[in-house]
Scaffold this motif. Structure first.
Motif, PDB file in Angstrom:
ATOM      1  N   ASP A 224       0.667  -1.374   0.096  1.00  0.00           N
ATOM      2  CA  ASP A 224      -0.276   0.058  -0.064  1.00  0.00           C
ATOM      3  C   ASP A 224       0.873   1.312  -0.022  1.00  0.00           C
ATOM      4  O   ASP A 224       0.557   2.576   0.432  1.00  0.00           O
ATOM      5  N   ALA A 225       1.982   1.159  -0.331  1.00  0.00           N
ATOM      6  CA  ALA A 225       2.851   2.317  -0.464  1.00  0.00           C
ATOM      7  C   ALA A 225       2.320   3.143  -1.785  1.00  0.00           C
ATOM      8  O   ALA A 225       2.550   4.431  -1.860  1.00  0.00           O
ATOM      9  N   ILE A 226       1.722   2.498  -2.710  1.00  0.00           N
ATOM     10  CA  ILE A 226       1.025   3.161  -3.973  1.00  0.00           C
ATOM     11  C   ILE A 226      -0.433   2.440  -3.899  1.00  0.00           C
ATOM     12  O   ILE A 226      -0.357   1.088  -4.283  1.00  0.00           O
ATOM     13  N   HIS A 227      -1.344   2.983  -3.639  1.00  0.00           N
ATOM     14  CA  HIS A 227      -2.974   2.490  -3.857  1.00  0.00           C
ATOM     15  C   HIS A 227      -3.214   2.297  -5.326  1.00  0.00           C
ATOM     16  O   HIS A 227      -4.081   1.445  -5.538  1.00  0.00           O
ATOM     17  N   SER A 228      -3.170   3.558  -5.963  1.00  0.00           N
ATOM     18  CA  SER A 228      -3.770   3.740  -7.111  1.00  0.00           C
ATOM     19  C   SER A 228      -3.055   4.599  -8.108  1.00  0.00           C
ATOM     20  O   SER A 228      -2.157   5.235  -7.520  1.00  0.00           O
ATOM     21  N   PRO A 229      -3.113   4.321  -9.346  1.00  0.00           N
ATOM     22  CA  PRO A 229      -2.373   4.914 -10.358  1.00  0.00           C
ATOM     23  C   PRO A 229      -2.886   6.601 -10.403  1.00  0.00           C
ATOM     24  O   PRO A 229      -1.904   7.324 -10.690  1.00  0.00           O
ATOM     25  N   VAL A 230      -3.571   6.735  -9.522  1.00  0.00           N
ATOM     26  CA  VAL A 230      -4.020   8.265  -9.096  1.00  0.00           C
ATOM     27  C   VAL A 230      -2.793   9.171  -8.390  1.00  0.00           C
ATOM     28  O   VAL A 230      -2.373  10.177  -8.682  1.00  0.00           O
ATOM     29  N   PHE A 271      -3.965  -2.014  -8.189  1.00  0.00           N
ATOM     30  CA  PHE A 271      -4.183  -1.568  -9.351  1.00  0.00           C
ATOM     31  C   PHE A 271      -4.892  -2.746 -10.015  1.00  0.00           C
ATOM     32  O   PHE A 271      -4.571  -3.856 -10.034  1.00  0.00           O
ATOM     33  N   ARG A 272      -6.054  -2.242 -10.810  1.00  0.00           N
ATOM     34  CA  ARG A 272      -6.995  -3.254 -11.569  1.00  0.00           C
ATOM     35  C   ARG A 272      -6.196  -3.657 -12.723  1.00  0.00           C
ATOM     36  O   ARG A 272      -5.188  -3.182 -13.189  1.00  0.00           O
ATOM     37  N   GLY A 273      -6.754  -4.563 -13.541  1.00  0.00           N
ATOM     38  CA  GLY A 273      -6.327  -5.122 -14.805  1.00  0.00           C
ATOM     39  C   GLY A 273      -5.213  -5.872 -14.473  1.00  0.00           C
ATOM     40  O   GLY A 273      -5.312  -6.698 -13.309  1.00  0.00           O
ATOM     41  N   SER A 274      -4.132  -6.071 -15.391  1.00  0.00           N
ATOM     42  CA  SER A 274      -2.993  -6.850 -15.153  1.00  0.00           C
ATOM     43  C   SER A 274      -2.375  -6.571 -13.632  1.00  0.00           C
ATOM     44  O   SER A 274      -1.694  -7.187 -13.037  1.00  0.00           O
ATOM     45  N   GLY A 275      -2.365  -5.002 -13.438  1.00  0.00           N
ATOM     46  CA  GLY A 275      -1.949  -4.585 -12.070  1.00  0.00           C
ATOM     47  C   GLY A 275      -0.167  -4.170 -12.373  1.00  0.00           C
ATOM     48  O   GLY A 275       0.185  -3.196 -11.779  1.00  0.00           O
TER      49      GLY A 275
END
Length: 294
Positions: A224-230, A271-275
């Motif tokens: 969770d250091a990076i949750h989202s491409p946002v 991250f959704r998709g392949s991630g």
């Protein structure tokens, strides 16, 4: 689903919930919505839909020859949780997806916990005769020493008072520790050849990432250091669930800068998709280039 490859390491996603959604203002309370406008063309609809951030709850299964490693283990079944889509889940779908990869719970060698939030530790235990027992009875479960100390101190401070934020630690971490199956480790701990735990604090005080390396290739399982491409577009934005927003932002930028414009891979949890993606620099921020879903 077949796996991705990082040199000799096979990386297989084990998905529990997709999509997993939050209002943007809830998960990113310091976000200025205007900052998102120029990024909507590539964030929507997979990662952002109107004002909803869209993610996935996922584990990563790693096969390194005869060694199998699980990175995080999602929400789990029969757990009391505040979110409706996490609370009292049934059916064991996540476990069935693990078994579909030819891996029984008893066959895992290592479980790596990036941190102890509820969507990362749930399947550490399962309900048996009214008790929480370790799911991965033959695995060494590895977690950051600082992470364990942080949550143990919170439990001690609350005495016997119920606290929903501590439920996951109590029902999905402590039973593993008390069974003698958890090993508390520090920065630089080598799980096995080519797999190293790295300190990445901010989201939680003892958060760990996992660095994988094989045949000249490298990937970082960032938890969770990076949750989202946002947060690639806006790396200064931390979540409402981070214990130290500024430290989380520093850690996030360090990871992204380290991987940027190289053949190395970012392997996020949510991250959704392949991630999995390559990281490209983009005017002081970053953009993902996703691997195709196998």
């Amino acid at each position: 689903m077949s796996g991705f490859r990082l040199g000799r390491i096979e990386i297989i996603p084990i998905v529990e919930i997709d999509p997993f959604e939050f209002p943007a203002s809830t998960i990113f309370p310091n976000l200025d919505p205007d900052e998102l406008e120029s990024h909507r063309t590539w964030l929507e609809p997979d990662f952002l839909l109107d004002d909803t951030v869209r993610m996935v709850v996922r584990s990563w299964l790693l096969k390194l020859g005869e060694i199998t490693v699980l990175v995080d283990c999602c929400v789990g079944d029969h757990k009391n949780r505040q979110r409706d889509d996490w609370n009292q889940r049934r059916g064991g779908e996540w476990l069935k997806r693990l078994q579909a990869q030819g891996v029984e719970p008893e066959g895992l060698d290592f479980v790596c916990c990036t941190h102890f939030h509820a969507d990362h530790v749930g399947w550490n235990t399962r309900l048996s005769d009214g008790r929480w027992v370790p799911t991965f009875a033959n695995a060494r479960t590895l977690a950051g020493r600082a992470e364990f100390d942080h949550w143990q101190a919170l439990v001690a401070a609350t005495r016997e008072e119920p606290s929903s934020r501590l439920d996951a630690f109590r029902d999905s971490v402590l039973p593993v520790h008390e069974a003698g199956l958890m090993e508390l480790v520090d920065d630089g701990f080598e799980v096995t050849r080519g797999l190293t735990l790295r300190r990445s604090p901010g989201h939680t005080p003892g958060h760990m990432s996992i660095e994988a390396a094989s045949e000249g290739r490298r990937g970082v399982f960032c938890g969770d250091a990076i949750h989202s491409p946002v947060q690639m577009a806006l790396p200064h934005i931390s979540t409402a669930f981070c214990t130290d927003n500024a430290e989380a932002a520093r850690t996030r930028r360090d990871i992204l800068e380290d991987l940027a414009d190289s053949d190395d891979l970012l392997v996020p949890t949510h991250f959704r998709g392949s991630g999995i993606c390559h990281v490209h620099s983009a005017h002081g921020a970053f953009r993902p280039e996703f691997l195709a879903v196998p």
